[in-house]
Structures are given as structure tokens and as C-alpha cells.
Design an enzyme around this catalytic site. Structure first.
Site, PDB file in Angstrom:
ATOM      1  CG  ASP A 459      -2.367   1.253   0.689  1.00 57.94           C
ATOM      2  OD1 ASP A 459      -3.303   0.072   1.231  1.00 57.94           O
ATOM      3  OD2 ASP A 459      -1.618   2.053   1.380  1.00 57.94           O
ATOM      4  CG  ASP A 480       3.439   5.935  -5.660  1.00 54.94           C
ATOM      5  OD1 ASP A 480       1.929   5.507  -6.007  1.00 54.94           O
ATOM      6  OD2 ASP A 480       3.201   7.131  -5.906  1.00 54.94           O
ATOM      7  CB  VAL A 481       0.567   1.336  -8.339  1.00 59.31           C
ATOM      8  CG1 VAL A 481       0.244   0.070  -7.737  1.00 59.31           C
ATOM      9  CG2 VAL A 481      -0.778   2.280  -8.297  1.00 59.31           C
ATOM     10  CG  ASN A 507      -8.023  -3.175  -4.494  1.00 60.69           C
ATOM     11  OD1 ASN A 507      -9.236  -3.515  -3.976  1.00 60.69           O
ATOM     12  ND2 ASN A 507      -7.609  -3.094  -3.672  1.00 60.69           N
ATOM     13  CE1 TYR A 573     -12.002   3.381 -10.251  1.00 64.52           C
ATOM     14  CE2 TYR A 573     -14.949   3.059 -10.499  1.00 64.52           C
ATOM     15  CZ  TYR A 573     -13.419   2.785  -9.608  1.00 64.52           C
ATOM     16  OH  TYR A 573     -13.517   1.579  -8.941  1.00 64.52           O
ATOM     17  CE  LYS A 577     -10.985   0.391 -11.699  1.00 63.24           C
ATOM     18  NZ  LYS A 577     -10.413  -0.257 -10.343  1.00 63.24           N
TER      19      LYS A 577
END
Ligand code: ZN
Length: 675
Positions: A459, A480-481, A507, A573, A577
Site C-alpha cells: 500500500d 506507490d503503483v 487492486n 474512473y 478501468k
């Protein structure tokens, strides 16, 4: 080595346990057992045992002579009075007239003698403790004693050092035969303070707790001083350029091909590095365990790999590891067959996988079905390295012979220590979950841990990751993605901790909104960084590990209803996705032949950090319905929770023939159904 006895501490134990109705002698037995158990130079993971002869009331209140001896499943380091179950002494003493007793009959006799039938099994050495008459008996596998006793001339060395102070007995298989040998050794010279069992360890005894404990420490201290002359300073050893994160997955994959998947635990202390780089590695690694009961944790010998030099980091190294692992398995089978031919009844072979892997320039890997087991194997091998080093400093390390090792490894009473609990469906699997500090990610981390997986909690919020990791007994890694270096570091931490990775749950995400014709490029770009490229970065890092292991893998993506059924003003968003859903399918296509499965979960209306209570109140008010009706606005009329989504990830992880699929978890929403 110094005595750590303290009158004040002893008093504290007596007072504290008196309140629970525990007698003074047993309280002190607990105290000195812990003193022994907490020194890793004396006792490792459940090793060693202690006892006390005292009296306990029977059901009619009559005092009965009992032996309180360490029970199986307890560790001396944190033992409590119930870990020293009371056995009636008289029936145990009567058994001494027998010439032999089968193991099962011995265990049954010990169990029958228990005052409390619900107590744990008494130690396999209970008869020895009963037949050696002093009130307190202490047994350890002291490193220093072993360094002197694990020698071709161990008896002469011990006699020379201890004189008449302790008796010396030859190696003997633990159990009934050892109890007889120890009792006759004691009877021959009851004035001795203890007994060295060659190639096994040390017993001391005394009439009070302190006497027995301090005799133990005094003997170990004498041995340490004797060894000091031969102690060498550990030279700094050159470390291989190949980092463990590069080679651990290669090793883990090769071991998995010998049986079930394994978890690795890396150690690289100077002592380990010096041992694995030593000129005598081949001889010393094959020499056998420092004390017999280590064999159930580390097998008869470790797997020794070549040094991954510059030419060995790539394909060559992978091939060398594969060949060495296969050769280990062949050698283990031959060892089993050779020795099993000598016994009756026949045994069933255990798995052929090593429990310790040595790599010059890299260090050692403990190997186990779980992180905990791998760490125990690594601890015990580090102890073996210490004993071997000390023994070689003054002479030549020598263990028991191959058949003795086999008898110990396949002794049913030793195997019982490993437990036979049925494994959970995701045992031995390593899973990393991004965005696992809260919401669906945290629920997913918990769900995988509940199914037995080793869980890495990734996370951006390092503290949140730590909190969840603590709760699931896993690894916390900041991640941190949106940052390549952060993702690389997080996956390196996973490999460092477990040796590899089997499942990624990608996720991490957030939910920006805005009307698409008016939203700024920055809002869109930022969302694509997290909600699309974030998934790509994590998946790419996971696949790189999967390919080194060459054992397949699982990629699970948190898609969203927005990917299939976009809502108004939710483009920032929904668009990334939708791209992530396509990303999932692309991974399924490109890596299916490598055994990598990729699937997604399409969830909707989950109360999390992305959909806060405030948002729910606002949306339900806007629609003129109650919050409950809004959250349960689906075919099943039930609110869907983060735990429901987590279960879908677990199901996909277990669905071994499913790839490129989407599972919907929304309580039923026909408009968002996959078509
Ligand atoms: Zn022992």
C-alpha cells in the site's frame, strides 16, 4: 556463558504462580526452563527438555509422586506449568525392568501415567527423566558441548575437559534405549553433575532448580572456553553480484517441480557467507546434523548450488539449479531406499525436497511449507554452521552415521512433532495485494490469509500496510503503483521475504469523476496512471517473477462496473478501468502458454474508502431512497461487502482452469452484466 539466574526473578515467578495455585518447585522449574529455552546457543525451536520430580494431589487429595516433564508442542523459551504435564512416577519407574519397549507402547504407557488425561503427550525422553533420580533434570543441545562431542574423538575431548565432573555416554537412538543407557550411566556414578551424550547434547541434574541449571551453564561455559582457542575471526566474504531477488525465484521454481510449492527464507550473515564460500563446503555440508533431532527440520543434508557468477545469472544458472535439484531428489530417494531396506516394518518416503539450500556468494535459504517453517529450518542450519565452525576450529566435525540419521528422520515419534494438520487450499502460496491497506484490498489480504496463503500487504500508506500485515501475519511493503522504483522495491521485498510470488491481486485504485467533455487532461492522466498503468506496473513485476519460477502464476485485477456499464460523469474512473479489463485479457493471451492465468472481478457499490458513507448518503438522497435501499438496490436486495469481493478473488485464485474471465460481484445488476 554466564548463569542468568536472578534471586529477584526467581521470587517473582514463585509469587506470580502462587496466585494460580502453582507450587514453588514447579514455578522454579518454569523459570529455569525458560532461561535455557531463551538462549539460542543452548536450545532451538522446541528442542531440549526439562523435568521435576514432585508430588501432586490425586482426586481424593492424597499426595502422589509425579514427574512433571516437558510436553510435546511446548517450547522451553515460553513454557507454562501446563507445558510440564504431571505423570505418575511409580508406573514409569516400573518400566525399567523391561529389556525393550516398542515406541508406540512407550508413548501409550507415558500417556496412561498422566494425571490429567487432557494434557499434552509427555516428552519422548520422559522415561530418561524418570529414571535419573535427582529432582531436577535439564537437557539441551548446547552448541559448545556439541562442538566437542561431534568429533571422531569426542569422548576423549570431553573426558579431558570435564574429568569426573560429568559422565560420558556414547550416541544412542533416543527413546527407550537411551533412557536405559542414561539411567545406567547415572547409577554408575550418581555423584556426577550431568552427562554428555556424544553427538547429541548435555544433561545435568540437581536437587534444586538453580543447582541443575547452573551445572548446565557451567559445563557449557567450560566447553566454550575450550573452544575459544580455535575460534577464527569470520572473514568478510565477497557477495555475489547476483542479488537474491534474481535467483530466489529460480530456486523456488526448481524446488516446486520436485513436489509441492515451498516458501524460502534467506540468510546472509557473515558466518553464513563464510561457510558457503569455504573451501570445505562440500565435505561439511554433507557431514550430517549437529544433533539428531535437527534432521526433521533440515533433512540429512542441504542442497548445494554453484555460485551464480556473471555467466550463471541467466539461463545457465537456471539450468544448473534445475539439475542440482533433480540430483538432490535422486540422491534422497536412493538414501531412503538403501536404509528402508534395513528395517521392518517399512516406512513411507517423505517428500524429496531439501529444507536448506546453500549458494556460495549469496548465503542460505531455509525451505518450508510456510514462512514460519522456512525460518525454523534457516535458524537451525545457522546453528549447525556455528557448531560445525567451532568443531572445525579445534578438530574435525563428525555427525552420526547415515543409518542413525535415517532412523531419526523416520522415527514416528519425531515425525509427530511436525504435526499432521490438513493444509488449507492456499497453503504454500505467496500472494501480493496492492492497495491492501484498506477497503477491498484489506479484506482480500484477510481472505487469502484465512485460506493459508502467505500474504504481502502492499500500500502507498506504509502505516496502513503495517496494520493489515500485522493482523494477517504477513509482510508489509510500501508501494506507490504510479512509481516504477516503488513497485520494483515492493516486489523485491516480496521475493526477499518469501523467495517468490504465485498470485497478484492488483487492486490499488481511486475514483475521480467529471463530465468527460469538460474534465481536464490532468484528471484523466492521473487516473490512467493509477487505474490503468498502476495495474500494468504491478502485473509486469509479478510476471517477471512468475517467469523466473516457471511454475505459472495468477493475476487478478479489480475492474469495476464502470468498465462494462459506465455511469454518468464517471469517465475519468471508467475509461482506465475499461483499459484494465482489456489489459487482463492481454495478459491472459500473452502468458497463457506459460501457465499464467489472468482474471478480473467486477464489483459495484461497495462501502470502502472509494465509496464513503458520505457519498452513499448523498447518492441515496439524490435518488429519494433510503441508504439501505440504495446499497441493496440489486436483484438480491442485499448490500455487497468488501468481504464478498475478497471471496471472489479467492475463488478465482483457486479456479485452476479459468482465465480471461470476469466475475461480477454486485448482487445482480442486469444493466452491468457481462455480455
Ligand atoms: Zn535431545
Amino acid at each position: 556463558m554466564k548463569s542468568r539466574w536472578s534471586d529477584a526473578e526467581a521470587r517473582r515467578f514463585i509469587d506470580q504462580y502462587a496466585q494460580k495455585g502453582v507450587a514453588e518447585d514447579l514455578a522454579l522449574r518454569v523459570y529455569t526452563s525458560r532461561l535455557l529455552g531463551r538462549d539460542p546457543a543452548l536450545v532451538q525451536h522446541g528442542g531440549g527438555n526439562t523435568s521435576l520430580k514432585t508430588t501432586a494431589p490425586d482426586n481424593l487429595g492424597r499426595p502422589v509422586k509425579v514427574l512433571c516433564v516437558k510436553g510435546s508442542g511446548w517450547d522451553l523459551g515460553d513454557i507454562e506449568p501446563p507445558g510440564l504435564p504431571a505423570c505418575r512416577l511409580e508406573p514409569l519407574l516400573e518400566l525399567r525392568c523391561l529389556n525393550s519397549l516398542p515406541d508406540e507402547a512407550m508413548v501409550a504407557a507415558q500417556r496412561t501415567s498422566l494425571m490429567d488425561p487432557a494434557a499434552p503427550n509427555p516428552s519422548v525422553e520422559a522415561l530418561l527423566h524418570a529414571w535419573v533420580s535427582p529432582r531436577y533434570v535439564d537437557h539441551s543441545h548446547s552448541n559448545a558441548i556439541l562442538a566437542l562431542a561431534d568429533q571422531p574423538d569426542g569422548e576423549a575431548r570431553c573426558r579431558d575437559l570435564f574429568g569426573e565432573r560429568v559422565s560420558i555416554a556414547p550416541y544412542c537412538m533416543p527413546g527407550f534405549a537411551l533412557a536405559q543407557l542414561a539411567a545406567s550411566t547415572f547409577d554408575a556414578r550418581p555423584e556426577a553433575e550431568g552427562m554428555v551424550l556424544l553427538k547429541h547434547g548435555l544433561f545435568t541434574w540437581g536437587e534444586d532448580a538453580r543447582e541443575s541449571y547452573e551445572r548446565h551453564i557451567a559445563c557449557a561455559d567450560m566447553a566454550e572456553r575450550k573452544l575459544a582457542a580455535g575460534r577464527r575471526t569470520v572473514a568478510q566474504v565477497k557477495r555475489s553480484l547476483a542479488s537474491t531477488t534474481n535467483i530466489a525465484p529460480v530456486i523456488r521454481g526448481a524446488l516446486a517441480r520436485l513436489g509441492k510449492p515451498m516458501v524460502l527464507d534467506h540468510r546472509g550473515a557473515d558466518e553464513v557467507m563464510a561457510f558457503t564460500a569455504g573451501a570445505d563446503l562440500d565435505r561439511l555440508a554433507q557431514a550430517g546434523p549437529a544433533t539428531p533431532d535437527h534432521v526433521i527440520r533440515i533433512k540429512p543434508w542441504p542442497l548445494v548450488l554453484p555460485e551464480p557468477g556473471p555467466s550463471l545469472t541467466g539461463i545457465d544458472f537456471a539450468e544448473a539449479v534445475e539439475a542440482a535439484a533433480q540430483a538432490y531428489a535422486d540422491r534422497y530417494r536412493a538414501y531412503f531406499e538403501r536404509n528402508n531396506a534395513r528395517i521392518d516394518p517399512k516406512k513411507t518416503m517423505l517428500d524429496v525436497q531439501p529444507r536448506v539450500v546453500l549458494v556460495p556468494g549469496v548465503g542460505l535459504y531455509g525451505v518450508g511449507a510456510s514462512k514460519k517453517d522456512a525460518a525454523i529450518a534457516a535458524d537451525i542450519y545457522e546453528t549447525n554452521i556455528a557448531v560445525i565452525g567451532a568443531a572445525e576450529g579445534v578438530g574435525r566435525f563428525e555427525s552420526i552415521g547415515e543409518f542413525d540419521i535415517f532412523e531419526m528422520e523416520y522415527w514416528s515419534l519425531e515425525q509427530a512433532k511436525l504435526g499432521k494438520a490438513k493444509e488449507k487450499p492456499l497453503a504454500r502460496k505467496v500472494v501480493a495485494v496492492t492497495g491492501a491497506g484498506s477497503g477491498i484490498g484489506a479484506a482480500t489480504a484477510r481472505a487469502f490469509a484465512a485460506e493459508g496463503a502467505e500474504v504481502a500487504v502492499l500500500d502507498k500508506d506504509a502505516d496502513a500496510a503495517k496494520t493489515v500485515a500485522k493482523a494477517v501475519g504477513g509482510l508489509a511493503a510500501p508501494c506507490d503503483v504510479t512509481d516504477d522504483a516503488s513497485v520494483a522495491a515492493a516486489f523485491e521485498a516480496v521475493v526477499q521475504a518469501y523467495g517468490g510470488l504465485d498470485i497478484l491481486v492488483s487492486n490499488a485504485g481511486y475514483a475521480p469523476s467529471g463530465r468527460i467533455g469538460e474534465v481536464s487532461d490532468k484528471v484523466l492522466r492521473d487516473s490512467f496512471e493509477v487505474n490503468f498503468l498502476g495495474h500494468q506496473r504491478a502485473a509486469r513485476a509479478a510476471v517477471a517473477i512468475f517467469r523466473k519460477q516457471n511454475t505459472g502464476g495468477v493475476l487478478l485485477f479489480n475492474a469495476s462496473k464502470q468498465a462494462l456499464n459506465p455511469g454518468p460523469d464517471f469517465g475519468p474512473y471508467g475509461l482506465p478501468k475499461a483499459a484494465t479489463l482489456a489489459l487482463m485479457r492481454q495478459y491472459a493471451i500473452d502468458y497463457g502458454a506459460d501457465g499464467v492465468r489472468a482474471n478480473a472481478v467486477n464489483a459495484d457499490r461497495i462501502r470502502t474508502g472509494l465509496m464513503t458513507d458520505e457519498m452513499i448518503a448523498k447518492r441515496s438522497a439524490a435518488r429519494g431512497i433510503s441508504e439501505a435501499d440504495y446499497m441493496g438496490g440489486n436483484l438480491l436486495r442485499q448490500e455487497v461487502t468488501a468481504d464478498d469481493v475478497a471471496q471472489a478473488f479467492v475463488s478465482l485464485a483457486l479456479a485452476s482452469k479459468t482465465t480471461a474471465a470476469v466475475i461480477t460481484v454486485d448482487g445482480g445488476n442486469i444493466a452491468a452484466a457481462v455480455r
